[in-house]
Design an enzyme around this catalytic site. Structure first.
Site, mmCIF file in Angstrom:
data_model
loop_
_atom_site.group_PDB
_atom_site.id
_atom_site.type_symbol
_atom_site.label_atom_id
_atom_site.label_comp_id
_atom_site.label_asym_id
_atom_site.label_seq_id
_atom_site.Cartn_x
_atom_site.Cartn_y
_atom_site.Cartn_z
ATOM 1 N N HIS A 30 -18.069 88.230 -87.635
ATOM 2 C CA HIS A 30 -18.834 89.281 -88.303
ATOM 3 C C HIS A 30 -19.355 90.247 -87.244
ATOM 4 O O HIS A 30 -19.908 89.828 -86.227
ATOM 5 C CB HIS A 30 -19.997 88.677 -89.095
ATOM 6 N N HIS A 42 -25.009 96.445 -90.172
ATOM 7 C CA HIS A 42 -23.669 95.879 -90.349
ATOM 8 C C HIS A 42 -23.196 96.075 -91.778
ATOM 9 O O HIS A 42 -23.974 96.401 -92.679
ATOM 10 C CB HIS A 42 -23.656 94.396 -89.956
ATOM 11 N N CYS A 152 -16.093 94.758 -91.712
ATOM 12 C CA CYS A 152 -17.244 94.915 -90.825
ATOM 13 C C CYS A 152 -16.846 95.403 -89.434
ATOM 14 O O CYS A 152 -17.586 96.165 -88.792
ATOM 15 C CB CYS A 152 -18.027 93.604 -90.720
#
Length: 264
Positions: A30, A42, A152
């Site tokens: 991530h 994010h 992401c």
């Protein structure tokens, strides 16, 4: 920088850093942008999203904070209908280890990496520009989440470079998405060698070569199907549905690996 990832200490972070943390036994990472004051912006699956329709959707569950992790009281609630959110560093890491994504790496170091999603040949913009993009997109969104075209890592790379892949039907900026596709592709392309040889070492070498070549060619720093676009223009085009159909207008043919400059 390590050959797998670039692990860093919290004390070394500065606003504008692209950071990430591995999830699910190093299957997926991530990514986000550190903006200072222990905050990370994010992009997650919250809000509108587009799945793959395959088993890969299961992996996307790990792209956000762990289900057992409760956000702390300092984290702002996400905007309704937007996947871009702000979290404290602890919530972003969700118990994982902190790594920093590297820019302007050499081709040799890029190819030496065991997998994508840790570095790029592309050049980062100044830190204040990176933070501005991240904060602007926090307020205005980054479109629909898609594991291959808009995840992401795509968000973080865009914040760092301002580069977008605008052609439909192509993979986005994400290096880890290229790795997911590149591995099976390399295996398929090396399979015909079995018809002419039983040398497993030769087939393995071919598979590795194909994998490395696919990663190199798909890196955002090498691609020609990209444009440099401001966050304001990008969100305006998203709102009008013109982001992926507009033809980039250029005054001269760019050098190999140079982005197309979109004019108004």
């Amino acid at each position: 920088m390590g050959l797998l990832s670039n692990r860093v200490q919290r004390e070394s972070l500065k606003p504008g850093d692209h950071i990430y943390s591995w999830r699910t036994a190093y299957i997926y990472a991530h990514h986000g942008i550190y903006v200072g004051d222990d905050k990370v912006i994010h992009f997650t699956r919250r809000g509108q999203e587009v799945g793959t329709g395959t088993v890969l959707d299961v992996l996307l569950i790990s792209s956000g904070p762990a289900r057992s992790h409760q956000p702390c009281s300092t984290c702002a609630p996400p905007e309704e209908g937007s996947g871009v959110m702000s979290s404290c560093l602890n919530c972003f890491l969700s118990g994982g280890v902190l790594y920093r994504f590297e820019y302007s790496v050499t081709p040799a170091l890029f190819l030496a990496k065991a997998r994508g999603g840790t570095c790029t040949l592309a050049v980062s913009d100044p830190d204040d520009v990176v933070v501005h993009r991240a904060k602007y997109l926090l307020e205005n969104g980054f479109g629909c989440y898609n594991v291959f075209k808009n995840n992401c890592e795509d968000f973080a790379i865009y914040c760092k470079t301002g580069l977008l892949v605008v052609e439909q039907g192509t993979i986005g900026q994400s290096g880890q998405a290229v790795s997911i596709i590149g591995g099976p592709l390399a295996a398929v392309l090396s399979t015909p060698l079995r018809l002419v040889t039983t040398n497993l070492y030769g087939m393995a070498a071919t598979a590795v070569a194909v994998y490395c070549a696919s990663r190199y060619a798909a890196d955002i720093g090498m691609r020609r199907d990209v444009v440099k676009m401001s966050a304001e223009d990008m969100t305006r085009r998203l709102a009008t549905g013109l982001l992926q159909v507009v033809e980039p207008q250029i005054s001269a043919t760019p050098a190999r690996g140079s982005p197309l400059l979109l004019t108004q």
